[in-house]
Write a protein that holds these residues in place. Structure first.
Motif, PDB file in Angstrom:
ATOM      1  N   SER A   8       0.834  -1.208   0.000  1.00 44.61           N
ATOM      2  CA  SER A   8       0.000   0.000   0.000  1.00 44.61           C
ATOM      3  C   SER A   8       0.865   1.253   0.000  1.00 44.61           C
ATOM      4  O   SER A   8       0.478   2.284  -0.577  1.00 44.61           O
ATOM      5  CB  SER A   8      -0.924  -0.001   1.221  1.00 44.61           C
ATOM      6  OG  SER A   8      -1.762  -1.141   1.227  1.00 44.61           O
ATOM      7  N   LEU A   9       2.019   1.168   0.667  1.00 42.45           N
ATOM      8  CA  LEU A   9       2.931   2.313   0.650  1.00 42.45           C
ATOM      9  C   LEU A   9       3.361   2.654  -0.769  1.00 42.45           C
ATOM     10  O   LEU A   9       3.495   3.825  -1.124  1.00 42.45           O
ATOM     11  CB  LEU A   9       4.167   2.032   1.502  1.00 42.45           C
ATOM     12  CG  LEU A   9       4.020   1.952   3.015  1.00 42.45           C
ATOM     13  CD1 LEU A   9       5.379   1.818   3.675  1.00 42.45           C
ATOM     14  CD2 LEU A   9       3.300   3.171   3.567  1.00 42.45           C
ATOM     15  N   SER A  10       3.611   1.625  -1.576  1.00 44.71           N
ATOM     16  CA  SER A  10       4.041   1.887  -2.944  1.00 44.71           C
ATOM     17  C   SER A  10       2.958   2.615  -3.726  1.00 44.71           C
ATOM     18  O   SER A  10       3.242   3.529  -4.508  1.00 44.71           O
ATOM     19  CB  SER A  10       4.415   0.576  -3.635  1.00 44.71           C
ATOM     20  OG  SER A  10       3.281  -0.265  -3.779  1.00 44.71           O
ATOM     21  N   VAL A  11       1.702   2.212  -3.512  1.00 44.56           N
ATOM     22  CA  VAL A  11       0.583   2.896  -4.174  1.00 44.56           C
ATOM     23  C   VAL A  11       0.501   4.345  -3.700  1.00 44.56           C
ATOM     24  O   VAL A  11       0.293   5.264  -4.497  1.00 44.56           O
ATOM     25  CB  VAL A  11      -0.731   2.151  -3.892  1.00 44.56           C
ATOM     26  CG1 VAL A  11      -1.918   2.907  -4.480  1.00 44.56           C
ATOM     27  CG2 VAL A  11      -0.668   0.738  -4.434  1.00 44.56           C
ATOM     28  N   VAL A  43       3.301  11.230  -6.025  1.00 47.56           N
ATOM     29  CA  VAL A  43       4.132  11.812  -7.082  1.00 47.56           C
ATOM     30  C   VAL A  43       3.273  12.303  -8.238  1.00 47.56           C
ATOM     31  O   VAL A  43       3.471  13.415  -8.765  1.00 47.56           O
ATOM     32  CB  VAL A  43       5.158  10.777  -7.577  1.00 47.56           C
ATOM     33  CG1 VAL A  43       5.868  11.275  -8.826  1.00 47.56           C
ATOM     34  CG2 VAL A  43       6.171  10.472  -6.483  1.00 47.56           C
ATOM     35  N   LEU A  44       2.270  11.514  -8.665  1.00 48.26           N
ATOM     36  CA  LEU A  44       1.418  11.898  -9.784  1.00 48.26           C
ATOM     37  C   LEU A  44       0.600  13.141  -9.470  1.00 48.26           C
ATOM     38  O   LEU A  44       0.452  14.040 -10.309  1.00 48.26           O
ATOM     39  CB  LEU A  44       0.487  10.742 -10.153  1.00 48.26           C
ATOM     40  CG  LEU A  44       1.157   9.499 -10.749  1.00 48.26           C
ATOM     41  CD1 LEU A  44       0.128   8.388 -10.972  1.00 48.26           C
ATOM     42  CD2 LEU A  44       1.855   9.843 -12.059  1.00 48.26           C
ATOM     43  N   LYS A  79       2.794  16.223  -9.559  1.00 48.24           N
ATOM     44  CA  LYS A  79       3.077  16.642 -10.935  1.00 48.24           C
ATOM     45  C   LYS A  79       1.915  17.436 -11.530  1.00 48.24           C
ATOM     46  O   LYS A  79       2.094  18.287 -12.405  1.00 48.24           O
ATOM     47  CB  LYS A  79       3.389  15.418 -11.800  1.00 48.24           C
ATOM     48  CG  LYS A  79       4.768  14.835 -11.573  1.00 48.24           C
ATOM     49  CD  LYS A  79       5.026  13.687 -12.513  1.00 48.24           C
ATOM     50  CE  LYS A  79       6.451  13.169 -12.365  1.00 48.24           C
ATOM     51  NZ  LYS A  79       7.441  14.149 -12.848  1.00 48.24           N
ATOM     52  N   ARG A  80       0.695  17.123 -11.040  1.00 54.28           N
ATOM     53  CA  ARG A  80      -0.486  17.844 -11.520  1.00 54.28           C
ATOM     54  C   ARG A  80      -0.806  19.050 -10.624  1.00 54.28           C
ATOM     55  O   ARG A  80      -1.891  19.623 -10.732  1.00 54.28           O
ATOM     56  CB  ARG A  80      -1.681  16.904 -11.561  1.00 54.28           C
ATOM     57  CG  ARG A  80      -1.533  15.789 -12.606  1.00 54.28           C
ATOM     58  CD  ARG A  80      -2.701  14.820 -12.544  1.00 54.28           C
ATOM     59  NE  ARG A  80      -2.611  13.821 -13.582  1.00 54.28           N
ATOM     60  CZ  ARG A  80      -3.146  13.956 -14.807  1.00 54.28           C
ATOM     61  NH1 ARG A  80      -3.796  15.073 -15.110  1.00 54.28           N
ATOM     62  NH2 ARG A  80      -3.016  13.001 -15.714  1.00 54.28           N
ATOM     63  N   SER A  81       0.131  19.360  -9.708  1.00 62.61           N
ATOM     64  CA  SER A  81      -0.009  20.519  -8.803  1.00 62.61           C
ATOM     65  C   SER A  81      -1.215  20.396  -7.885  1.00 62.61           C
ATOM     66  O   SER A  81      -1.823  21.388  -7.486  1.00 62.61           O
ATOM     67  CB  SER A  81      -0.091  21.818  -9.615  1.00 62.61           C
ATOM     68  OG  SER A  81       1.063  21.990 -10.391  1.00 62.61           O
ATOM     69  N   VAL A  82      -1.611  19.176  -7.572  1.00 66.48           N
ATOM     70  CA  VAL A  82      -2.688  18.966  -6.611  1.00 66.48           C
ATOM     71  C   VAL A  82      -2.086  19.022  -5.213  1.00 66.48           C
ATOM     72  O   VAL A  82      -1.156  18.275  -4.900  1.00 66.48           O
ATOM     73  CB  VAL A  82      -3.374  17.602  -6.834  1.00 66.48           C
ATOM     74  CG1 VAL A  82      -4.449  17.360  -5.779  1.00 66.48           C
ATOM     75  CG2 VAL A  82      -3.969  17.556  -8.237  1.00 66.48           C
TER      76      VAL A  82
END
Length: 744
Positions: free
Chosen positions: A556-559, A565-566, A569-572
């Protein structure tokens, strides 16, 4: 303190049971004995853990006479302070629990979540088993946990750079990092874990506009000093202690080159004559693998020619002694040998036969495939003929100096130790006496394969002549003389040998497993069974609830990391939430720790066992606290306590159910069979009592440790009555015999 006290009870309960050698106590107890006696040995692990066992053994009064030869050997009869030695990993296992708690608190995890992970660690039956025996794993995991604890402490003090509270955890991170790598090489995976976190930390510092370029250089230098130089110095210094502690020749001397052996007291190198001649008795050492000496014994190949085996064996003994004899000559289809009546020096390009002294067989090769490496370029090497028959020309070998600057027709003399030579087969000039890391199967006693390999110029065809004696040499003939190596030369050579041996551990083992099986707890390892197929046993198996939960949470940590990170990248602004930010930051360290301690094993082709997963498991268990924190941070404290308490109650009940396998206690057959949740959990239940009512008469089997060597008995041994154990046989007594005093 409450966690530590609870862990003390769980880890040290009946630590004196069993009073017999268990699993790899055979090795690590034996190495402690060799340290105390100063006898050089070879092991694939760095020295720290074994040095600590030797130290506590000395403190406990160990007289270093017990051999730790076989699993099941009795400690009590030899008065071995085994409890004192087991207490070392025991206390380290206890201290790992508060270390795990503090680590999670440093990462910003709440008290309830940190306690959850700490108690999961305490109640894992695998960690309990590992920390009760004379094994290295408890020390490795403790120093791994201590390193991560000190590093997270350092990260929590970033607002006070270059103060004591900043320097102290940074220095201690380096110290504990060096100690972890000095117990087992697996500890060096921690370098990558801390290294990745250091790069992230330095990137954060670089983005801090308050930090000047000069200050950034100081930040970089401080981390380089503490995380590279200090661990490296500790690692090297412990090997220097290793060399100081082992000044004498021992069973591991044969793995080392002659120059290294010359630094050990009692070595035989200085007694070796330098000049090699016909009728010299020699030992041939394989140069490339450093795996040992050319060797033969009265056992034949089960395939191929079915002639006598030729192998490479790590130790120098009488089965490795060969005679350099003149070649077999042929005239009128009749073979004959010109006898040697005077001193004739061996020269480059000479043709010789190598006769195995003990069996009289000649070193021989022919057009038969090698036993293991069955390709077109390797031919079988065997022992052929006997004293009553001259053999044939397949026994003849050309001796060549393994130096490209020496031409084939240069009649340069062959010298012991200082001349590296090749043996080229006369009837197949492309084929040379060769060995490599491949091992023969069980019928070859797992010794190193010897072949006649084409392309004889390769490194595996190079040999050294050692232990040279000759009846024609005068007593005052020149002896071998060479410069003794210094610390770094010995350090490098020892590591090369350790690596070579480690890579050679490729044989099959009944309890080996592959990394893909570890996170799901597919199988364990049988550590010990009571003598005479008694009902008690110790089987390394984890708490299934702990293992399966920690596997789910670490994945779950990997998810979580990928999602973070994603979204960034989308500035959320996902990380603007404090709980999410703390969870994401903790996930970086814990997931990288798990992955870097687990994934490298997929690349290894050597023997692997489930205990290799324990450092990675430590990070996985800590991840459970992080995920629990993330999922419940909006709930009330009472609700979180109820959830954590309910889960821990299940973990505790499962721990109790599996505890007989960790402590070596009795359990009835129904209980034993019920525990086999997995089809590969292969402990035996055949010798267990039929039901719980059969256990009560066997309470006598719980040995009363009248002398477990923590302290001496205060009574007079002469007044202790002798006990006749045979009288108990008819009363259903199935435990080990009650210790008796001899000569009472």
């Amino acid at each position: 303190m409450a966690l530590t006290l609870f862990a003390l009870i769980i880890r040290l309960f009946r630590i004196s049971n069993p009073h017999e050698v268990v699993f790899d106590e055979v090795h690590f107890g034996g190495f402690a004995t060799k340290y105390i006696n100063g006898q050089f040995f070879m092991d694939v692990h760095p020295p720290l853990g074994k040095l600590l066992f030797a130290a506590v053994g000395l403190l406990g009064g160990y007289n270093s006479t017990f051999t730790f030869k076989d699993i099941g050997d009795d400690y009590l009869a030899s008065h071995v302070p085994y409890v004192t030695m087991r207490l070392l990993p025991g206390f380290l296992g206890v201290l790992l629990v508060p270390v795990s708690y503090i680590t999670l608190r440093n990462l910003g995890v709440s008290n309830i979540s940190a306690i959850l992970s700490a108690l999961m660690l305490t109640l894992d039956n695998g960690f309990v088993t590992q920390s009760r025996l004379i094994l290295l794993d408890s020390g490795l995991i403790f120093f791994t946990g201590l390193t991560v604890m000190m590093w997270t402490d350092f990260l929590s003090n970033q607002e006070q750079p270059f103060t004591f509270t900043w320097w102290y955890p940074l220095v201690m991170t380096g110290v504990s990092l060096g100690l972890a790598g000095s117990v087992k090489w697996v500890g060096l995976f921690l370098v990558a874990t801390i290294g990745l976190s250091t790069l992230q930390n330095l990137w954060t510092v670089l983005g801090d506009l308050r930090v000047t370029p000069r200050q950034y250089v100081h930040h970089f230098a401080a981390r380089a000093l503490c995380l590279i130089i200090i661990p490296g110095f500790i690692y090297c210094f412990l090997f220097q202690i290793h060399f100081w502690a082992l000044p004498n020749k021992g069973g591991g001397s044969g793995f080392m080159r002659p120059e290294f052996q010359s630094t050990l007291r009692g070595h035989e190198i200085e007694d070796t004559f330098e000049d090699v001649a016909y009728m010299s008795k020699i030992h041939l050492r394989h140069h490339a693998t450093n795996g040992g000496y050319l060797h033969s014994h009265k056992h034949d190949y089960p395939t191929g020619s079915k002639q006598q085996q030729m192998t490479v064996y790590p130790f120098k003994d009488e089965n490795g002694e060969f005679l350099i004899a003149p070649p077999l000559l042929v005239k009128n289809d009749t073979g004959y040998v010109v006898p040697v009546t005077k001193l004739q020096y061996l020269k480059n390009g000479d043709i010789v036969r190598l006769i195995h002294v003990k069996t009289g067989r000649k070193l021989h090769s022919h057009n038969v495939k090698a036993p293991v490496t069955v390709n077109d370029h390797h031919w079988e090497v065997s022992g052929y003929g006997d004293d009553s028959w001259n053999g044939d020309t397949n026994d003849n070998w050309i001796v060549r100096i393994a130096d490209k600057s020496v031409s084939h027709d240069d009649p340069r003399p062959i010298k012991a130790i200082n001349t590296r030579v090749r043996f080229i087969h006369v009837n197949n000039r492309h084929c040379g006496l060769f060995s490599h890391d491949k091992k023969l199967p069980e019928w070859g006693f797992d010794q190193q394969e010897v072949t006649c390999a084409e392309n004889s110029g390769r490194p595996g065809a190079v040999w050294l002549i050692e232990a040279n004696t000759n009846p024609f040499l005068p007593p005052n003939a020149k002896k071998v003389n060479f410069k003794k190596p210094g610390f770094f030369a010995k350090f490098i050579e020892l590591h090369g040998t350790m690596w070579s041996i480690n890579q050679g551990l490729t044989g099959k083992h009944p309890y080996e497993s592959r990394p893909i099986e570890w996170p799901v707890l597919n199988r364990g390892i049988l550590f010990w069974t009571e003598k005479s197929n008694g009902p008690r046993q110790i089987y390394l198996i984890g708490n299934p609830i702990v293992w399966w939960t920690s596997t789910i949470t670490v994945l779950s940590l990997s998810v979580l990391l990928v999602a973070g990170v994603l979204l960034m990248k989308r500035s959320v602004p996902i990380l603007s939430n404090l709980a999410l930010y703390k969870t994401w930051n903790a996930s970086l360290i814990l997931f990288s720790g798990w992955f870097l301690h687990y994934f490298p094993f997929f690349l290894m082709k050597r023997q692997l066992f489930i205990h290799h997963y324990f450092p990675a498991l430590y990070f996985a268990i800590l991840s459970t606290g992080v995920i629990f924190e993330l999922l419940t941070h909006k709930l009330s404290r009472a609700s979180r306590m109820v959830l954590a308490g309910a889960f821990l109650a299940i973990v505790f009940l499962v721990y109790l159910d599996f505890s007989p396998l960790a402590y070596g206690n009795l359990m009835h057959r129904h209980h034993c069979e019920r525990l086999k949740w997995g089809k590969h959990w292969d402990w035996t239940c055949l010798t267990s009592p039929e039901d719980e009512h059969d256990i009560k008469p066997q309470v006598a089997g719980k040995v009363n440790h009248i002398d477990d060597h923590v302290m001496k008995p205060i009574w007079d041994k002469a007044k202790l009555p002798r006990v006749d154990n045979s009288s108990l046989a008819g009363a259903g007594f199935q435990g080990p015999p009650i210790p008796t005093w001899t000569g009472a």
